[in-house]
Structure formats: structure tokens, C-alpha cells
Motif scaffolding. Sequence first.
Motif, PDB file in Angstrom:
ATOM      1  N   GLU A  70     -26.626 -73.320 -13.929  1.00  0.00           N
ATOM      2  CA  GLU A  70     -26.360 -71.949 -14.370  1.00  0.00           C
ATOM      3  C   GLU A  70     -26.303 -70.964 -13.209  1.00  0.00           C
ATOM      4  OE1 GLU A  70     -28.575 -73.939 -15.725  1.00  0.00           O
ATOM      5  OE2 GLU A  70     -27.721 -74.289 -17.724  1.00  0.00           O
ATOM      6  N   ASN A  71     -26.912 -71.310 -12.088  1.00  0.00           N
ATOM      7  CA  ASN A  71     -26.919 -70.404 -10.935  1.00  0.00           C
ATOM      8  C   ASN A  71     -25.601 -70.398 -10.160  1.00  0.00           C
ATOM      9  OD1 ASN A  71     -29.550 -69.640 -11.454  1.00  0.00           O
ATOM     10  ND2 ASN A  71     -30.437 -71.222 -10.137  1.00  0.00           N
ATOM     11  N   TYR A 117     -19.144 -79.777 -14.602  1.00  0.00           N
ATOM     12  CA  TYR A 117     -20.570 -79.876 -14.292  1.00  0.00           C
ATOM     13  C   TYR A 117     -20.776 -80.508 -12.917  1.00  0.00           C
ATOM     14  CZ  TYR A 117     -25.376 -81.416 -14.134  1.00  0.00           C
ATOM     15  OH  TYR A 117     -26.677 -81.624 -13.710  1.00  0.00           O
ATOM     16  N   ALA A 118     -20.085 -81.625 -12.651  1.00  0.00           N
ATOM     17  CA  ALA A 118     -20.241 -82.313 -11.363  1.00  0.00           C
ATOM     18  C   ALA A 118     -19.799 -81.411 -10.217  1.00  0.00           C
ATOM     19  CB  ALA A 118     -19.436 -83.610 -11.363  1.00  0.00           C
ATOM     20  N   LEU A 119     -18.745 -80.629 -10.430  1.00  0.00           N
ATOM     21  CA  LEU A 119     -18.250 -79.731  -9.391  1.00  0.00           C
ATOM     22  C   LEU A 119     -19.282 -78.654  -9.072  1.00  0.00           C
ATOM     23  CD1 LEU A 119     -15.690 -79.199  -7.672  1.00  0.00           C
ATOM     24  CD2 LEU A 119     -14.944 -77.620  -9.466  1.00  0.00           C
ATOM     25  N   ARG A 120     -19.841 -78.056 -10.113  1.00  0.00           N
ATOM     26  CA  ARG A 120     -20.855 -76.998  -9.901  1.00  0.00           C
ATOM     27  C   ARG A 120     -22.117 -77.585  -9.276  1.00  0.00           C
ATOM     28  NH1 ARG A 120     -19.127 -75.251 -15.512  1.00  0.00           N
ATOM     29  NH2 ARG A 120     -17.821 -73.405 -15.174  1.00  0.00           N
ATOM     30  N   ARG A 121     -22.515 -78.759  -9.752  1.00  0.00           N
ATOM     31  CA  ARG A 121     -23.722 -79.414  -9.224  1.00  0.00           C
ATOM     32  C   ARG A 121     -23.573 -79.669  -7.719  1.00  0.00           C
ATOM     33  NH1 ARG A 121     -28.905 -80.814  -8.481  1.00  0.00           N
ATOM     34  NH2 ARG A 121     -29.357 -83.041  -8.603  1.00  0.00           N
ATOM     35  N   ALA A 122     -22.430 -80.222  -7.307  1.00  0.00           N
ATOM     36  CA  ALA A 122     -22.215 -80.513  -5.888  1.00  0.00           C
ATOM     37  C   ALA A 122     -22.137 -79.228  -5.074  1.00  0.00           C
ATOM     38  CB  ALA A 122     -20.934 -81.334  -5.717  1.00  0.00           C
TER      39      ALA A 122
END
Length: 824
Positions: free
Chosen positions: A211-212, A390-395
Motif C-alpha cells: 500500500e505504500n 502486486y509483484a511490480l509494486r513489491r519489487a
Amino acid sequence: MKISYNWLKQYLDFDLSPEKLSELLTDCGLEVEGLEKWQSVKGGLEGIVIGEVKTCEKHPDADRLSITTVDVGRDKLLPVVCGAPNVAAGQKVVVATVGTKLYKEDDFFEIKKAKLRGEPSEGMICAEDELGLGTSHEGIMVLNQDAKTGTPASEYFGIEEDYIFEIGLTPNRTDAMAHIGVARDIKAVLDNNDFIANKTQTRQLKIPPVENFKTENHSRDIEVIVENTEACPRYAGVTITGIEVKESPDWLKNRLNAIGLRPINNIVDITNYVLHETGQPLHAFDADEITGNKVIVKKLPKDSIFITLDEIERKLTGNDLMICNATGGMCIGGVFGGVKSGVTEKTKNIFLESAWFDPVHIRKTSKHHDLQTDASFRFERGVDPEMILYALRRAALMIKEIAGGIISSEIKDVYPNPFKKININVTWKNIDRLIGKSIGKEVIKNILHSLEFEIPEQNDERLKLAVPSYRVDVTREADVIEEILRIYGYNNIEIPAQQLSSISHTIKPDAEKIQNLVSDYLSNNGFKEIINNSLTKSAYYETHKDFNEDKSVNILNPLSRDLNVMRQTLLFGGLETILYNLNRKNHDQKIYEFGKVYTLIPEKSKAQDVTEKYIEVNHLALFITGRIEKESWYTDDKPVDYNYLKALSSNLLKRIGINIAKLNSEKTKKNYLSTGMSYISDKGKLLEIGVISKSMLVELDIKQNVFYTELNRDLALELVRGNKIRYKGVPKFPEVRRDLALLLDRNVPFAEVEKLAYRVESKILKEINLFDVYEGENIEEGKKSYAVSFILQDEEKTLTDKVIDKIMNKMMKAFEDNLNATIR
């Protein structure tokens, strides 16, 4: 597929030991093929402690050695002889005590009590390379003074221990190719066990929050254009500027090392980490190498040249999906990066890619270029289209934390045709029927919810389910029931007390029984069975005139160029086996193979449209080469020959009820045989026996003669179908033998003599045998002499000389008239 025990515990709280977790994973369909302990330093620094050098004196008999006493927290000081130039009293050091094993690569040595130049030594003060903590060997490792004496080195240096599961995944389980997917299955099983036991369920998957994630500026917007949405249904990317490419932190390197990945740099390591966390492959481009500030997803023209990250120049097929900038290709999409666009130590700005590529396109490209990567492995099998962002934001968040930098663009998400979940109707009745017992509707619904299946509708007869996007392989009712069963537990299905079966009718002759009969006969005669791949190389049928290239059954997605067609014959597989064994000094070989051969027969329908008909036929092939008997002092050193193989083949047919003498025969006209015979029944060619031609042997680099038989097993079964076993008593009347010497043309085979004799007299003539062949002195050029015996027997009366002479005269006349024979 390697899965880390510690990594799993990041996403789910459980108290199972690694051994118990192995059992749970295997029971739910994720078969654990191996479990091993992993340590961030090999050996885990076991037996190594922190010590303090109390005294240090020069060795009286060696200039480079020092005699020390070291306090390691025990009752007495340890005497240690040390050769390091920097050892001194008062230092805090790392000491390997007696019995400790120090590892170097795959080898180790054990610390023992010893005397060095007459002085006792009960340990070793270590350098960092001896511990596996670094590469320096300039001197011993000197620690800070606050290091506590007697502390285990594993505790002081924070050595991490883990357990690694080697999971044998089936190709459909792409969701289990990542730690979150495996954790989801563990949660589903544990939740189901708790539900059945009426325990309160409190477990939650602890998915790292994103979320950040936010865009901090738009200083580096890169346009994304997808020209081929069939090959790339979804493509997303974001730009991060001002990063620092450097070594990854220890925790990240340990995670990757534990599952067998070599850390490279923080950016690449993060993309690999997220891949093994979520199952979504990512790729980081050097943004400064993206000309025109455009990322274009398209196919380049056939035979375009592209240099990949391994610095190999590759020629594109025209069907390869490429990630391009304004001037050319940067990456083979979903497979391998280019040499110029990768992240290096000089990279300051990156464009991070997360995409959903079509599995068929990726598989074809990967196989054509012989490039198997972690990314292509997953894209070929299908990734979760809803995991892309999700994977893009996480990385991106991990890169900000570890490598610094600023998110300098919005996420570009090209997704013209959003994924639609598959809806499947499942009946309660079919669930109970396929599982074998009723496990209860609430249990079923609990399992489905834990696997993230949605239930939009349900009634007393059925459920309507929406399949989660991560399960690309679940498309049928049976697939859903399999999911329910594996989570419920195969071992929880009781074995029924009674076995129900029906009487089955076996079609005669029993093909399996006859195959076993043939196998026993061949094995008893020294043959060994081989099994070759039904897939072979098309080059065999393109270069040999005996085979029709147009009849090859081509594989649409071949594993390699050597496995791109189905075999038309068992010949080439057998010769490859012969060569393999010859190269390993096995020169005497007798081998056989049961297998199918495949041909494509084009047919025209009434509308004259060309269709394709595929035919597969069961064959048996025999190959012999070398000596008849293995080399020994008590056996003749006699090589195998054509007649030896023919006799074996004839006896083999006789064993299953076929008389080779009753078949039509003709010389084989095949380029791959230098000489040979074909035996033909009224229903087609049954058997081919011959000597492999010199040209074929040279082509395969085989340097000794090979003899070969191939039998149509399906036709053989058809021929013996009407055979019945009849028993009769021992003949009451004697048999009579007569011999003839026949002078024949050299090109007349014995098979023609045999066939003609049986045609003249089929009732009383019981057996014919060729016991001598002569060519040479006193025999005119182009002729040969056969010495043939004839066994005659009448089952109703004793044969008289008059009857015997009459029969023999008829046969002699037939030989003279039909074979131009001279009776000698």
C-alpha cells in the motif's frame, strides 16, 4: 523446485517440523523428493568458539610459528601453535577446537591434537577464508574486544540455518512454483484439519503489503506500446531513478543461496527474490539504454540478429516476441535479456517490467533457441495475470529500501482484454462419487474458500464456482474435485471392505501374453530388451530414400531438433543404442525392442479436402553384432551372421505359431540393407531380415557388422488369431530321410527350394533342412551346390520305397523345371 522452510514461515505461522511438513506437502500433492539442511556457512561453524589469546611466544625451533595459550571459556587454557604473523596476546580470536571440521568447497579437514616442532597444539586460530567468512588469508581474524569469550562462533556471526524441500512438481502446478503458493496449500490443509476437529481457525497468509507504493515524480515517463496483444495480453512497467547498484544485504543473499541461486547484485537479486516469492517473473532494464523513451512489445522480422545476455548472436524466427526500444530489440520477451539492456554497476535508472506472456509463444521461442530460464519455465506453464501489479509494486518498494532511488513514473499497465475467471459447475453427487465417500458439504466449502475459489451460487444439487486466476490449470469439474480431495487428504479416504469387479472377456490371442512369450524366448537366447524414445530426428527420414519424409508425423512443439518427429521405424533407435554401447567397449550385443512406429497418410474426402490420417503399428526389432558367444577359453570365437539371425527369427515365429516356410519371400530392395529378405503373408509384409549396409554404418560411425530384423507385431497377432492348440499322440509310424544334392544358380535362395518342396508335397513332407552349401572347385562359375535333407512321414501307415521314390521324383522334377536345378 526448491522451497525454503524459513521463507515459508514468513507468510504463515505453523509449528510443524521440517520432517512433518514434508509429509503434509506430499499428502497434498506437492511431493517432497528430498529434504536437506542448509547453512549460510558450510558446517555452521560447529565446534568453533570465540577465544582470547592469553600468552604468545615465539616457537624456539621455528621462526614463523608462535606458541600461544587461548582462553575459550573452559576450565583450562588451550595450547595452540599458530603460524599467523599477526597473532598477539590480548586479541579476541576465532578458535577451532579439537574435533571441528573446517570445510573448503566439497572437502574438509578435521582439527586434531598434534605436536608441531615438539610443542603441543589443541586447536587452531582461524583466518576468515578458513572459516568460509571471506577470502583473506593474510592473517588470523581479530575481533572487537567486546566479543565474549566462549561464545559459539555460529551465534556471534549470526549463521543462518534452514531446511530446503526439493519438490517434484507436476507441470500443471505453476502456483506452487513460489513460496506464497506453497504456503497457501499448507494453510488450506491446516485449516481443513482444524475445521474437521472443530478448532477455531485464526491463520492468515501474511502477504507483504504494498500500500505504500506511490509515484514520487514523473521525471522519467517511458511510453509502453504493445503491438501484439495475442502474444502479450498484459504488460506493465514502472521507472525508478537514482538507484545504487551494489551487493545485496546478507539476508537477501542467504534467501537466494538457500534455494540454489547465485546472488549477482541488489537489483537482479530483488527480481529473483520476488519471482520465487510470488511466481511472477520480472525484468529490470537500464532505462538509459531505452532509446526514444519507448518500450515496444512486438515481433521482429525473420532472421533478425539479436545478441543475448550470454553474448551469443541469435537469429530470430519471426515469431519470437521481442521487447524493443525505438531503435531495436532489448530482450527476448519472457525468455532472456539482451547484452546491452541489462543492469550493471553503472546503472542509475531502471525500467522494471512485469508481464503476462502467452505460454505457447514462450514455449516455442525457448525450445527453438534452446534457452531454459526461470522466467521461461513459468511463462511456458502460465502465470497468474492478477499477480502482475502486486509483484511490480513489491519489487519497486524493495528496490527503494535496498538500492535507494525514486519512483519516477506511474505504472504503465497495458491490459486491453482483462482476464475473466472461469466458471465451473460442480455437483455434490459427482464430488462424492469421484472421492469415494461423502465428506460433507461444509468441509467442501471450507476447502474451496481456503483455496480462494469463489462460490457465487449453490443449491442442493450443485455449486457454481469461480476459479481463482492463479489456477490456470483448473478448467473442468474433475479438476475441482481433485483440488478438494488433495486438501482433504488421500490418506483420509478409507479402503473399502469389499472389492467389486466384473468378469472381463479377453480377446484372443492375448497380445500381452504373446509379448511375454517372445520376451522370454529372446532373453533366454542372450538378448537384452531396450526401450527408446518414440520421438526422433527428422533428418533420418529426410536423407534416406527408403523412407518418405512426407509421411513423418511432425511434433508441433518439439523439445529439440533431435526430437521433432515420431519414428517411422525402430531401426535408427536400435543403431543409436548399438553405437552407444560400442563406444563403451561393449562389442558383443544382442538387443530387442518392442515399440510403435508412426506414419502420416494424407487422404482426400469426398469434397476433395485434404485430411490427415495417423497410423501407429506395433513392431518388434532385433539387432545383433559381434560374437555369438562372449569371449572365453571354452567357446568358439565365432561372429554372428545373417543365417544365425534368420534361424532365430524363424524359431521365434514358430514359437508363436507361424511357419516361415509358408510365407512368400522376396529379396529386400532397401538402401539401408546390403542384403536381406522380406517375408510376406496374404495380408502384408510380416518380417524383414537383413545386414545393415556399409553406408549406413559409416554414417553412424559404427565399425562392425550389424544384423537386423523388424517384425510387424500387429500383423503377426492377426495371423495367429485363428490358430488353435491341438494335441496328438506320438506318431506310430516311422519317419524317413532322403538327401538331395542340387546344383543351382548362385542367386537362388534356399527359401525358394523350401517353398517349392512344400508346394509339391504338403502332407507327407514334414521337415526340410539345408546341411551343406558348396561353391568352388568342380562347380561351374555362377553356380552353387545345396545338400538338402527331406523328412517324410505318413501318420496313417508306414511309407514304402515306391511311395517315397514317387514323392522324391516329383520334387526333383519341380526343382529342375522351376529352379533350373541339376540333381547331382
